[in-house]
Design an enzyme around this catalytic site. Sequence first.
Site, short mmCIF file in Angstrom:
data_model
loop_
_atom_site.label_atom_id
_atom_site.label_comp_id
_atom_site.label_asym_id
_atom_site.label_seq_id
_atom_site.Cartn_x
_atom_site.Cartn_y
_atom_site.Cartn_z
N LYS A 311 42.57 31.22 41.28
CA LYS A 311 41.30 31.16 42.03
C LYS A 311 40.42 32.41 41.94
CE LYS A 311 38.66 27.82 44.28
NZ LYS A 311 38.84 28.10 45.62
N ASN A 454 42.18 46.70 42.21
CA ASN A 454 43.37 46.94 42.64
C ASN A 454 44.31 46.30 43.31
OD1 ASN A 454 43.06 49.95 42.05
ND2 ASN A 454 41.70 50.03 43.78
N HIS A 560 41.61 44.77 34.81
CA HIS A 560 40.29 44.13 35.25
C HIS A 560 39.25 43.47 34.24
CE1 HIS A 560 41.26 49.25 35.33
NE2 HIS A 560 40.57 49.19 36.24
#
Length: 560
Positions: A311, A454, A560
């Site tokens: 998702k 993270n 990222h």
Amino acid sequence: MLRRADISTPRASVARCADAVPEPAALSSQPNRPIARALLSVSDKAGIVDFARDLAGLGVALVSTGGTFKTLRDAGLAVTEVAELTGFPEMMDGRVKTLHPKVHGGLLAIRGNAEHEGAAKEHGILPIDLLVVNLYPFEATIARGAGWDDTIENIDIGGPAMIRAASKNHDAVTVVVDNADYAAVIDAMKANGGATPLDLRRRLAAKAYSRTAVYDAAISNWLFDELGETSTAYRAFGGTLAQGLRYGENPHQWAAFYKTPHRATPRPGVATASQLQGKELSYNNLNDTDAAYELVGEFDPARTAAVAIIKHANPCGVAEGDTLLGAYEKALACDPVSAFGGIVALNRTLDAEAARKIVEIFTEVIIAPDATEEARAIVAAKKNLRLLVAGGLPDPRAAGIMVKTVAGGLLVQSRDNAIVDAMDLKVVTRRAPSERELIDLKFAFRVAKHVKSNTIVYAKDSATVGIGAGQMSRVDSARIAARKAEDAAQAGGWATPLTRGSVVASDAFFPFADGLLAAVDAGATAVIQPGGSMRDKEVIDAADAAGLAMVFTGTRHFRH
């Protein structure tokens, strides 16, 4: 490993439709002068005979070279060979045939410019009003894994030179590089007395420059790959439109999907997949499906069945199992709320048993290497559900390049192709992980590679039981993942969350002990992380005090 811490494809041609080369005519300054002469030079000859016949019917003289000349002549069309136009024969195995002033002068001469007209008349240069070129099949050559010499011979020189010349002079010259545009050119000529309108010429010129840019990018990147070059002074990227999209991440953004040239073995995924059913894929569907399939590709189908539920490009559940159904049920249990409207990726052929279970909740996309006929029929009952079969799994070890735009530039890096099975794991605590913990630690770290940083991933029995993604603080990721496990336990009616007795993976080192202690509070018994923090000793001491086993990988998986 676990250890203690101590061509020559003949080029088609440039064409025209006369038995003999006529005397030079004055260059007209009319903005939309009728097309009188066309040069056709195509490697892909699909549709070229019909197109040339339509041009001849509109009174256009045809000039051509090599294979295209032969094709048109054999079709009964009046066509002049370019050697007759230039006065020079094709030579050097066809490498030199159109690189001549009588070709480039005919393309570049500015109509209505007295100096250009005088030079053309003096040197017997005929205007060329239409250029039809598609290039040597370089991309197809590298895709079939051809050798060095064959690949070099499939680098086109004359074609790009002519395309660029015609495109520069698009005020007077129409340039066609794609046989999909043949009909539009003929329709425009019929509607405009044999001429093409300026706006069409400009659009075709822009497309032509894009084509040569993509072509040159494919060549340069192939050479860089062969030479092992990475950070070069210049780097080009290009692709071919695979699909126009309704919009981007949001309705006010435009979007499209482009496929890039590939080597002999394309990377299986959204670019190779066939959509068997369902409504059109969106930008977000493609992005999320790619993330899902890259993740599930980490799991060898010969060893285990595996399912990933994604998702917003993050996994909300990943699991291994003896069957796809078993793996899906374990993956769904991790976060059944987030799985609603998600993407499901499988590492084996979708079977009926798994398909029946998957369609019980709303799912956007299913992607797998293949699907059985029975599974296809089951999914077909959900008309909007997209089913994609990719024909294989992406190799997580494969090299590749990733590109991201930033203001004013591009960030380019190699693909993260590190895999935990190849890492030298170091036990840094007094207690070493048990065999079962080690299996789960490797599983968790495999998943953590594909979670936004993270990242904290709790796993138990080869299934995720809590995932914390994309937080600014690692301790927050640990707490969010634990809280999601509590929510899943409540939804499932379990006495305790599945994080009790689990292991935990962190994509990067714990900068402080607080993140690790949050994992302890969630019930984790073993930890896998890269290590490398200034406070590693503090974190190791905290793990020893809690009785945890901890291993360092030495490899970070920031995403990222």
